[in-house]
Enzyme design. Structure first.
Site, short mmCIF file in Angstrom:
data_model
loop_
_atom_site.label_atom_id
_atom_site.label_comp_id
_atom_site.label_asym_id
_atom_site.label_seq_id
_atom_site.Cartn_x
_atom_site.Cartn_y
_atom_site.Cartn_z
N ILE A 1 -116.74 10.38 8.37
CA ILE A 1 -115.56 11.10 8.41
C ILE A 1 -115.33 12.28 7.40
CG2 ILE A 1 -113.90 9.48 7.13
CD1 ILE A 1 -111.82 10.60 9.62
N ASP B 1 -112.82 15.32 6.22
CA ASP B 1 -111.61 15.83 6.42
C ASP B 1 -111.41 17.13 5.60
OD1 ASP B 1 -111.12 14.52 3.93
OD2 ASP B 1 -109.61 13.18 4.85
N THR B 2 -110.91 17.20 4.11
CA THR B 2 -111.19 18.44 3.66
C THR B 2 -112.51 19.16 3.42
OG1 THR B 2 -110.92 17.53 1.49
CG2 THR B 2 -109.02 17.83 2.51
N LYS C 1 -112.14 15.93 10.91
CA LYS C 1 -110.61 16.22 10.92
C LYS C 1 -110.24 17.71 11.01
CE LYS C 1 -108.37 11.98 9.31
NZ LYS C 1 -107.49 11.26 8.49
N VAL D 1 -107.27 7.23 10.92
CA VAL D 1 -107.87 6.41 12.05
C VAL D 1 -108.70 5.24 11.42
CG1 VAL D 1 -107.88 8.32 13.98
CG2 VAL D 1 -109.95 7.90 12.15
N ASP E 1 -111.77 2.36 7.46
CA ASP E 1 -111.00 1.18 6.91
C ASP E 1 -109.86 1.81 6.60
OD1 ASP E 1 -111.84 2.65 4.54
OD2 ASP E 1 -110.83 0.82 3.28
N1 HPA Z 1 -109.51 6.93 8.20
C1 HPA Z 1 -110.31 5.75 7.28
N2 HPA Z 1 -110.75 6.51 6.14
C2 HPA Z 1 -110.67 8.01 5.95
C3 HPA Z 1 -109.89 8.65 6.91
C4 HPA Z 1 -109.33 8.27 8.03
O1 HPA Z 1 -108.59 8.70 9.03
N3 HPA Z 1 -109.89 9.98 6.35
C5 HPA Z 1 -110.65 10.14 5.22
N4 HPA Z 1 -110.88 8.87 5.06
MG MG Z 2 -112.21 3.92 3.34
#
Ligand code: HPA
Ligand code: MG
Length: 227
Positions: free
Chosen positions: A145, A147-148, A175, A197, A203
């Site tokens: 994943i 995100d930023t 994300k 999520v 996790d």
């Molecule tokens: N879920 C789990 N780990 C993560 C997430 C997430 O949405 N975003 C960044 N690490």
């Molecule tokens: Mg984690």
């Protein structure tokens, strides 16, 4: 995300499957999940089968771009273990069943920055001492994943310091966050709304990795596993 050396930049395949902000997910009882998480989830956000089908296509894209090279797959633990294993598996199948083949070595690195559902400032990179093997190699970073993108940026700077020939990044999920660094993977599985999520090795305080689907955690789940 990667800065390619030479002109072998991969085709821009964009944002992957885009899940809209108003996507409600599927009711839990439409799929199976471990009984111990029954009270802890709101919905199935991305079913396991869809993840697998999308991964198969990402493997094809990677093969089209990098086939007949040698690569080092750098799996970003812990969250990336399932995606990496499934992606490598699909690339292996293609290597056996098409005219191209991709010699892969697999290495691991561990990053830690989340507590509860919040990102913390201090990013720990564990296992980085072994990365000298990346010198001169074609590296495929595999991450669950983004995100930023800041974690990814830090990791890229770190990996670059070992002077690989080329770096590509595969991210299962990206994300849509307001504070994105604009740093995006070359291969994206799904673009998702800014929701926390779990499952498919992602996790919440080390729980929910033992869940096949990607799900949204419930408020009671957050409370139950809070540290
Ligand atoms: N879920 C789990 N780990 C993560 C997430 C997430 O949405 N975003 C960044 N690490
Ligand atoms: Mg984690």
């Amino acid at each position: 995300m990667a800065e390619p050396s030479g002109n072998n930049k991969p085709a821009d395949r964009g944002r992957g499957i885009v899940i809209p902000d108003d996507w409600p997910g599927y009711r839990l009882d439409l799929f199976t999940h471990p009984e111990h998480y029954s009270e802890d989830l709101d919905c199935v956000y991305i079913p396991h089968g869809v993840i697998m089908d999308r991964t198969e296509r990402l493997a094809r894209n990677i093969m089209d771009d990098l086939g007949d090279h040698d690569i080092v797959v750098l799996c970003v633990l812990k969250g990336g273990y399932q995606f990496c294993a499934d992606l490598v598996e699909r690339i292996k199948v293609l290597s056996c069943n098409s005219s191209k083949s991709l010699l892969m070595r697999v290495d691991f690195i561990r990053l830690k920055s989340y507590l509860n559902d919040q990102s913390t400032q201090d990013l720990q990179i564990i296992g980085a001492e072994s990365l000298s093997v990346l010198s001169g190699k074609n590296v495929l970073i595999v991450e669950a994943i983004v995100d930023t993108g800041l974690t990814m940026k830090t990791l890229l700077t770190h990996v670059r310091s070992f002077r690989p020939n080329m770096i590509r990044v595969a991210g299962l999920l990206v994300k849509r966050v307001p504070n994105s660094s604009g740093c995006l993977p070359d291969y994206v599985g799904f673009e998702i709304p800014n929701r926390f999520v779990v499952g498919y090795a992602l996790d919440y305080n080390e729980y929910f990795r033992d869940l096949n689907h990607i799900c949204v955690i419930s408020e009671s789940g957050k409370q139950k596993y809070k540290v």
